[in-house]
Write a protein that holds these residues in place. Structure first.
Motif, PDB file in Angstrom:
ATOM      1  N   PHE A 185      -0.329 -12.343  -6.226  1.00  0.00           N
ATOM      2  CA  PHE A 185       0.588 -11.998  -7.308  1.00  0.00           C
ATOM      3  C   PHE A 185       1.692 -13.044  -7.387  1.00  0.00           C
ATOM      4  O   PHE A 185       2.471 -13.220  -6.451  1.00  0.00           O
ATOM      5  N   ARG A 187       4.429 -15.316 -10.364  1.00  0.00           N
ATOM      6  CA  ARG A 187       4.989 -15.364 -11.720  1.00  0.00           C
ATOM      7  C   ARG A 187       4.525 -16.625 -12.445  1.00  0.00           C
ATOM      8  O   ARG A 187       4.279 -16.592 -13.642  1.00  0.00           O
ATOM      9  N   TRP A 192       4.314 -19.878  -4.509  1.00  0.00           N
ATOM     10  CA  TRP A 192       3.891 -19.111  -3.342  1.00  0.00           C
ATOM     11  C   TRP A 192       3.738 -17.657  -3.787  1.00  0.00           C
ATOM     12  O   TRP A 192       4.461 -17.201  -4.694  1.00  0.00           O
ATOM     13  N   GLY A 261      11.744 -10.446  -6.193  1.00  0.00           N
ATOM     14  CA  GLY A 261      11.559  -9.015  -6.027  1.00  0.00           C
ATOM     15  C   GLY A 261      12.162  -8.526  -4.725  1.00  0.00           C
ATOM     16  O   GLY A 261      12.198  -9.274  -3.741  1.00  0.00           O
ATOM     17  N   ASP A 262      12.623  -7.290  -4.742  1.00  0.00           N
ATOM     18  CA  ASP A 262      13.194  -6.766  -3.506  1.00  0.00           C
ATOM     19  C   ASP A 262      12.086  -6.141  -2.655  1.00  0.00           C
ATOM     20  O   ASP A 262      10.913  -6.079  -3.046  1.00  0.00           O
ATOM     21  N   TYR A 265      10.034  -3.231  -4.131  1.00  0.00           N
ATOM     22  CA  TYR A 265       9.069  -3.656  -5.135  1.00  0.00           C
ATOM     23  C   TYR A 265       7.858  -4.281  -4.459  1.00  0.00           C
ATOM     24  O   TYR A 265       6.702  -4.030  -4.841  1.00  0.00           O
ATOM     25  N   HIS A 268       5.600  -1.642  -3.124  1.00  0.00           N
ATOM     26  CA  HIS A 268       4.803  -1.063  -4.202  1.00  0.00           C
ATOM     27  C   HIS A 268       3.656  -2.003  -4.581  1.00  0.00           C
ATOM     28  O   HIS A 268       2.504  -1.577  -4.725  1.00  0.00           O
ATOM     29  N   LEU A 269       3.994  -3.280  -4.745  1.00  0.00           N
ATOM     30  CA  LEU A 269       2.966  -4.250  -5.119  1.00  0.00           C
ATOM     31  C   LEU A 269       1.827  -4.251  -4.109  1.00  0.00           C
ATOM     32  O   LEU A 269       0.649  -4.335  -4.482  1.00  0.00           O
ATOM     33  N   VAL A 272      -0.741  -1.598  -4.879  1.00  0.00           N
ATOM     34  CA  VAL A 272      -1.554  -1.872  -6.076  1.00  0.00           C
ATOM     35  C   VAL A 272      -2.533  -3.017  -5.817  1.00  0.00           C
ATOM     36  O   VAL A 272      -3.723  -2.927  -6.147  1.00  0.00           O
ATOM     37  N   LEU A 273      -2.013  -4.076  -5.207  1.00  0.00           N
ATOM     38  CA  LEU A 273      -2.848  -5.260  -4.986  1.00  0.00           C
ATOM     39  C   LEU A 273      -3.938  -4.972  -3.960  1.00  0.00           C
ATOM     40  O   LEU A 273      -5.052  -5.499  -4.056  1.00  0.00           O
ATOM     41  N   ARG A 275      -5.445  -2.076  -3.497  1.00  0.00           N
ATOM     42  CA  ARG A 275      -6.511  -1.352  -4.201  1.00  0.00           C
ATOM     43  C   ARG A 275      -7.384  -2.315  -4.980  1.00  0.00           C
ATOM     44  O   ARG A 275      -8.612  -2.272  -4.905  1.00  0.00           O
ATOM     45  N   ARG A 276      -6.732  -3.213  -5.711  1.00  0.00           N
ATOM     46  CA  ARG A 276      -7.502  -4.155  -6.536  1.00  0.00           C
ATOM     47  C   ARG A 276      -8.354  -5.085  -5.672  1.00  0.00           C
ATOM     48  O   ARG A 276      -9.499  -5.388  -6.011  1.00  0.00           O
TER      49      ARG A 276
END
Lengths: 284, 829
Positions: A185, A187, A192, A261-262, A265, A268-269, A272-273, A275-276
């Motif tokens: 993940f 931006r 990195w 991101g803190d 966050y 949380h990521l 999600v990542l 699972r993916r």
């Protein structure tokens, strides 16, 4: 950007390199591909008196088959590792992680061993090495020793490689037939990872027989998401089952907070990542 | 125009010529400032303050002076009597307060990155090494970092100034006689209409040009020569002469090939003063090239404003008033045009809409941060962002499509020329046509249908559509207008055409290209005008000895103003040549016509080419009596007004609600930049401009910590996108020629940047608006987007900004705001 002055030596064998290290001790820095060291020197964040270049030690380059493992020379460039058919077949997770590592220039200069020894917690190779159970072959004044992946990463930019030692090879146990995925993940493309997840799974029909999950940039070292691994074993590769397991991805992690991101966050990521990554690795 | 029309079949204007300058620029086989090597040249390294605000208690240079091959070390104290103050060209009011701005700080530093000492050595490496030996003692002072707190004078950036407020500037439609009272319109709307109050943040940006700034100064000989990677050699020559007391005639400034600027090289900077001071001291040529770290920290930044906005409308969505209050962070000093940047936006907030009332207030504030100044668009992107975001909010409040609310309020094509509430006269445009074309290219209705489908299906990836029907003012600038705005200079441009004996042509312009493609576009214009081959035109620029007069390149002015000057100079050449041609053809000048580079006697096959005339004039053996043996001509063009490009930009963004990641799906723009000289260059300008505007929306932000240290101090943390981060844009044009110049051009350098930022943010917000979100602060990072969604879905207040106070609503509780859209607390914090 001009580095402070330093002396330079380019040995042609590991023995010579170790001798140079022994001679100059903590006044020396080893340079492999230079993709991390050069910026540090140029910004004068570090000013070693000696730079020992491993670039002319041919024996440190290349990938070979060694029975139940692949052996990757520490000075093999990312690009060469990525293009190696043995790696693709037996350690596909590494191929996938390198595909998104930095940019093309870095991949052609940077080295597999150099990146691992640098031990940047946001580096893309640590988590794959961890989940594949890599073994690190380290040469030193007293001979050669092998360190398991779980014991290799000690902290932020710190590994089991001692001041007087050199990483020469990385042994990657074959994971032939395992599915794999590296979910990164970012931006912007050359960044990195903010968080990345390395997953490799052995399927038994539609069931996940065994899963290995590693997290990038979720602490001062790459970490295994063992709670997720345990929860996945024996589960069907369905969205719901994997989600339930992945929800535990951030358990026990201490991710950093920065402009991207803190820590919350990032936690949380990670879920999600994960699972993916697992679903992709399982081919679901 | 005859030449152009007659040669229509082979006209250069309108051709997609590959750029003549690209081969040397792309291969690097050219002279950049840092390539300059002069005999005996010395190198400089800067010692810069790590503190945002500190008293300098001592500077010990002994160790540095003793280092190998160090020639000298200069401190502020050493040059205090001769360095003067780095000037600003734009005091926006006669009362503007400017702190002294020494090139080398003397007893106090006002931002982290300010130069406190300069090491001059025989090599760049030795200068850098010795710079580390300079021992500076600082006594840290309280620093004014946060803009709002600085505006309240809690901590003074410059204690001697007594306040942080540099200047306050207002435009009011009543005072200007262009419209009604905005407060009355707002009051009425609060009673029975719609009032939208918002506060938007324009984050701080860094221009990030490709070539770091570089300067070489040679004091050898009669003139001092300064090579500088600047956009403004002429303005710089003037400033350096005036401040340092050097006769202007003894100073030559050269901008060789320059690797980009985006406004970031539109300044006369401390390092230029230092180069001259050091060269004079040592009597040797000196060079300084900044590192990227120094560039990010100490070359100027852009934007950095808070925008408080109130839009009033009737219930049906007809706009009735717009009020703007800006708080502007100037940083530590007033830059070359820094104070004026927000003023360039003052005339654009009303945009393409028929506002009957308007007021613009602007407060410029000093802080202890890197100074801000022009950055691509300069004032107009901020204005466009504000109004285009507000129009989307108005559409939501009225309950209609964002394109519909715009159409309801925009100037119809038959209403041009149109006098706006901001006092501008828009000459041409066709918002209906550009929008219709963009809408079709975009597949607007299909994407709207997909958006609904995704929402209805509970898809975790949502689709949003953003609109930006922007306009801008280009062609900086009519000198009289600049005078009225208290700007310290004019806005004309100068051109010279030299006809060489071999028939080749030198076109000399006061514009100073730094990547735009002037050499190609100007060659096309001259080729058509004089009827000579494109290849025979050499465009010369960027050296005050070769192009002695000019106002340089910025503000989308080079083609609109500089191009017109070239046309006029070329026309004078033709007039002069006609007299000689008539003599050569033994005909009356009245019987000659000029077409495709040839003077011919009407009704005969007799004629002579302009190149032949040039050769004849060179020899001067047989000229008519009293005719000067020269065809060379010059012209200075001062525009009467600005030009007003416009366009309709449509953007579709996908938002991953699980991670907050946003991804561009489609981007369509139909621009009207007037007549196009070179479509390839125009397309390139639009593409690059779009990416820079999108980058503000999604990626770039210069962040300082509480102590005033730049946190985003490298390209690791300051995220400049690459081609890998963007998609292929669908770019087209709808042309209505400008009526102000003979070429009918309007300017294109900033259009993409100005238009795209609100289109992207509108799209992101549109994707998640049904979740109760009406703003997400720029850059729309995944974290900000995710937190906005997360907060909204957990019954919180919806999320504007997770990191710091965000797009807080601006409302005045005393007025009460029932039934209006100013409930930003209900939507986005």
């Amino acid at each position: 950007m001009i580095p402070a002055q330093f002396d330079y030596v380019a040995p042609t064998s590991v023995e010579e390199a170790l001798a140079a290290l022994a001679e100059h001790g903590d006044e020396a820095k080893i340079i492999a591909g230079g993709q991390s060291l050069l910026p540090v020197l140029r910004m004068r964040l570090n000013a070693p008196e000696w730079v020992i270049d491993l670039g002319r030690i041919d024996s440190l380059r290349g990938v070979r088959d060694d029975g139940d493992a692949l052996v990757v020379g520490a000075m093999t460039t990312h690009a060469d590792v990525r293009q190696d058919p043995l790696v693709t077949e037996h350690a596909g997770l590494v191929t996938k992680a390198i595909a998104h590592l930095a940019d093309a220039q870095v991949r052609h200069r940077g080295t597999f061993g150099g990146a691992l020894v640098h031990a940047d917690p946001a580096g893309d190779l640590g988590a794959p090495a961890l989940v594949l159970g890599a073994e690190f072959v380290i040469a030193g004044p007293g001979g050669t020793r092998t360190v398991a992946a779980d014991d290799f990463f000690l902290g932020l930019f710190e590994t089991a490689v001692g001041e007087d030692e050199i990483l020469t090879e990385v042994r990657l146990p074959k994971h032939t037939g395992w599915g794999s995925h590296y979910e990164k993940f970012v931006r912007v493309a050359h960044q990195w990872p903010i968080v990345a997840v390395a997953a490799t799974v052995r399927m038994d029909g539609d069931t996940i027989a065994e899963a290995r999950v590693g997290l990038t940039n979720m602490g001062s070292t790459p970490v295994r998401a063992r709670a997720v691994e345990e929860a996945l074993a024996g589960q069907p590769a369905t969205e719901d089952a994997v989600r339930a397991a992945a929800d535990r991805a951030a358990d026990g992690t201490e991710p950093p907070s920065d402009l991207n991101g803190d820590a919350d966050y990032r936690r949380h990521l990670a879920t999600v990542l994960t699972r993916r990554a697992v679903l992709a690795a399982a081919g679901a | 125009m005859t030449a152009t029309q007659d040669r229509a079949g082979t006209a250069e204007i309108g051709r997609d010529r590959r750029r003549k300058e690209d081969q040397r620029l792309i291969t690097g086989r050219t002279r950049w400032t840092d390539n300059m090597v002069l005999p005996g040249m010395l190198h400089m390294a800067m010692v810069r303050s790590p503190f945002a605000h500190a008293r300098i208690t001592s500077v010990d240079t002994e160790a540095a002076k003793g280092a190998p091959n160090v020639v000298t070390v200069l401190t502020g104290a050493d040059v205090a009597d001769e360095q003067g103050s780095v000037p600003t060209a734009w005091n926006i009011t006669t009362e503007q307060k400017n702190p002294p701005h020494p090139a080398i700080a003397v007893d106090r530093v006002a931002f982290a990155g300010e130069v406190v000492a300069v090491v001059v050595a025989r090599s760049a490496a030795e200068a850098r090494d010795a710079a580390e030996l300079v021992d500076v003692d600082y006594e840290e002072l309280p620093a004014a970092i946060d803009l709002k707190r600085a505006a309240a004078d809690e901590v003074l950036a410059h204690p001697d100034l007594g306040t942080n407020i540099s200047a306050v500037w207002q435009y009011d439609s009543v005072a200007a006689g262009t419209g009604d009272a905005v407060d009355e319109a707002i009051e009425e709307a609060r009673g029975n209409g719609i009032v939208i109050d918002r506060e938007y943040r324009q984050q701080r940006l860094i221009p990030s040009f490709m070539e770091p700034r570089s300067f070489v100064c040679d004091p050898t000989g009669e003139q001092i020569t300064l090579w500088s990677s600047t956009q403004i050699p002429h303005i710089t020559r003037f400033f350096l002469a005036v401040v340092l007391g050097i006769p202007e005639s003894k100073l030559r400034v050269i901008a060789p090939d320059v690797g980009g600027g985006f406004g970031g090289k539109l300044q006369t900077v401390p390092e230029e003063f230092i180069a001259i001071l050091a060269a004079r001291r040592t009597g040797k040529p000196v060079k300084y090239t900044e590192t990227r770290s120094e560039s990010l920290m100490a070359a100027h930044h852009g934007r950095d404003q808070w925008q408080k906005l109130t839009l009033a409308a009737q219930q049906d969505g007809t706009v009735t008033g717009l009020k703007v209050e800006l708080l502007v962070d100037l940083g530590a000093y007033a830059g070359t045009v820094g104070g004026g940047v927000p003023i360039l936006g003052a005339f654009m907030y009303n945009a393409i809409y028929k506002f009957p009332s308007y007021r613009f207030n602007c407060t410029n504030v000093y802080t202890n941060k890197t100074l801000t100044d022009a950055y691509r668009g300069a004032g107009r992107p901020e204005a466009t962002f504000a109004i285009e975001r507000l129009m989307d909010e108005l559409a939501v409040e009225v309950g209609v499509d964002p394109l519909e609310i715009r159409e309801k309020n925009w100037i119809k094509h038959e209403e041009f020329p149109f006098d706006t509430v901001a006092g501008m006269t828009y000459d041409t445009g066709n918002y209906e046509a550009a929008t219709a074309k963009a809408r079709e290219m975009f597949g607007y209705d299909e994407l709207r249908a997909e958006q609904k489908k995704r929402r209805d299906a509970g898809d975790t990836v949502l689709l949003g559509i953003g609109v930006s029907t922007f306009t801008e003012m280009c062609g900086l600038a009519p000198s009289r207008v600049l005078g009225a705005l208290n700007y310290g200079a004019g806005g004309w441009e100068h051109a010279t055409i030299r006809m060489l004996p071999t028939g080749k042509v030198e076109a000399i312009t006061g514009a100073s290209a730094h990547g735009q493609g002037h050499e190609t576009a100007f060659s096309q214009i001259i080729a058509d005008r004089l009827g000579v081959p494109f290849e025979d035109v050499e465009v010369l620029h960027g050296d005050t000895l070769i192009a002695p007069k000019g106002y340089d390149t910025y503000g989308s002015r080079s083609l609109v103003v500089g191009g017109e000057a070239l046309v006029r100079a070329a026309d004078k050449v033709v007039e002069k040549a006609k007299v000689v041609a008539a003599h050569m053809l033994e005909a009356s000048a009245d019987d000659l016509e000029f077409s495709a580079g040839r003077f011919s006697v009407r009704g005969t096959d007799q004629g002579v080419a302009i190149g032949e005339v040039a050769t004849a004039v060179f020899a001067a053996h047989d000229l008519p009596d009293g005719v000067e043996p020269s065809l060379d001509s010059e012209a200075t063009f001062d525009p009467d007004t600005f030009s007003f490009p416009h366009g309709t930009h449509l953007c579709a963004m996908e938002v991953d609600t699980e991670t907050g990641a946003v991804k561009m799906r489609k981007y369509v723009c139909v621009d009207d930049v007037g007549n196009v000289i070179n479509p390839l260059i125009v397309e390139g300008q639009v593409h690059g401009g779009l990416v820079q505007g999108i980058a503000q929306a999604l990626w770039e932000e210069a962040v300082h910590d509480e102590s005033g240290t730049l946190v985003s101090a490298s390209f690791v943390d300051y995220l400049v996108p690459t081609a890998a981060d963007t998609i292929s844009f669908d770019v087209d044009q709808n042309v209505t020629p400008s009526t102000f110049t003979s070429l009918g051009t309007k300017g294109v350098g900033e259009a993409g940047t100005i238009a795209s930022t609100p289109a992207v943010v509108n799209a992101v917000v549109d994707a998640v608006r049904h979740l109760g979100i009406n703003d997400i602060r720029m850059p729309c990072t995944p974290e900000r987007v995710w937190k906005a969604i997360h907060t909204a879905s957990s019954g919180g207040s919806g999320g504007a900004d997770p990191t710091e106070g965000a797009a807080a609503p601006h409302f005045d509780e005393s007025t009460g705001m029932q039934g209006t859209a100013d409930r930003t607390d209900g939507g986005a914090q």
